[in-house]
Design an enzyme around this catalytic site. Structure first.
Site, mmCIF file in Angstrom:
data_model
loop_
_atom_site.group_PDB
_atom_site.id
_atom_site.type_symbol
_atom_site.label_atom_id
_atom_site.label_comp_id
_atom_site.label_asym_id
_atom_site.label_seq_id
_atom_site.Cartn_x
_atom_site.Cartn_y
_atom_site.Cartn_z
ATOM 1 N N HIS A 113 -10.795 4.841 -3.675
ATOM 2 C CA HIS A 113 -9.476 4.187 -2.944
ATOM 3 C C HIS A 113 -10.120 2.658 -2.335
ATOM 4 O O HIS A 113 -10.811 2.626 -1.691
ATOM 5 C CB HIS A 113 -9.309 5.063 -1.607
ATOM 6 N N ASP A 149 -6.039 10.892 0.227
ATOM 7 C CA ASP A 149 -7.081 10.188 0.860
ATOM 8 C C ASP A 149 -7.927 10.288 2.062
ATOM 9 O O ASP A 149 -8.022 9.543 2.611
ATOM 10 C CB ASP A 149 -6.536 8.728 1.087
#
Length: 194
Positions: A113, A149
């Site tokens: 990410h 995430d």
């Protein structure tokens, strides 16, 4: 031989970085691990060509051909399970995965990410970091959990936010770090598989 499967949706630059590192460091010989397949949800994903050129099996499952996210994820899991992966690596795979899929690969599913998690989950991370006045941005490799995430962090790299940065210039600097830390994080997991 233990198998790694990499999922992509586009150019696959992180996938290519992992494949090149695996080749250079001879993961097959040293760790008994190979990149067995690259799977995409888009037939025109540029990374598929690179994978084929490396002799890696490829497959395409178009998510639009399935009536629901759950149906696609079930078909995707069936495809991946043909390779019995010890690790499933998301490398620019632009799909939010269902909790059932994530649970199926619990502890074996990782993602990268483009922010220093837990900051800036989701999209538009570089612009959000600039807008917030951050002095530093970066990239995080993490285990995937059902919540977007927020899985356990495996590796991170920090990149300075420079005066005059745009989302594009910051993204380019972050990408160079992605190509370093993603192979490093995968290698660390591979070494643990012993």
């Amino acid at each position: 031989m233990k198998n790694i499967v990499i999922l992509i949706s586009g150019g696959g630059s992180n996938m290519a970085a992992i494949v090149k590192t695996a080749q250079q460091e001879q993961w097959e010989r040293r760790y008994g691990v190979r990149i067995a397949a690259v799977v995409s949800n888009k037939a025109d994903a540029g990374g598929l060509v690179f994978a084929q050129e490396q002799g890696i099996a490829t497959a395409v499952l178009d998510h639009k051909a399935y009536p629901s996210r759950e149906a696609f994820d079930a078909a995707l899991a069936a495809q991946l399970d043909e390779f019995a992966p010890v690790l499933v690596v998301l490398a620019g795979f632009m799909r939010i995965l269902t909790p059932g899929f994530v649970a199926h690969y619990a502890g074996r599913l990782i993602n990268i990410h483009p922010s220093l998690l837990p900051a800036f989950t989701g999209l538009h991370t570089h612009q959000r970091a600039i807008d917030a006045g951050c002095k530093f941005a970066g990239v995080t490799v993490h285990q995937v959990t059902a919540e977007l995430d927020v899985g356990p962090i495996l590796d991170q790299a920090v990149v300075p936010v420079l005066p005059g940065d745009t989302a594009e210039t910051l993204a380019a600097r972050v990408l160079t770090q992605e190509h370093i830390i993603y192979p490093r994080a995968v290698r660390a997991l591979v070494q643990q598989l012993g």
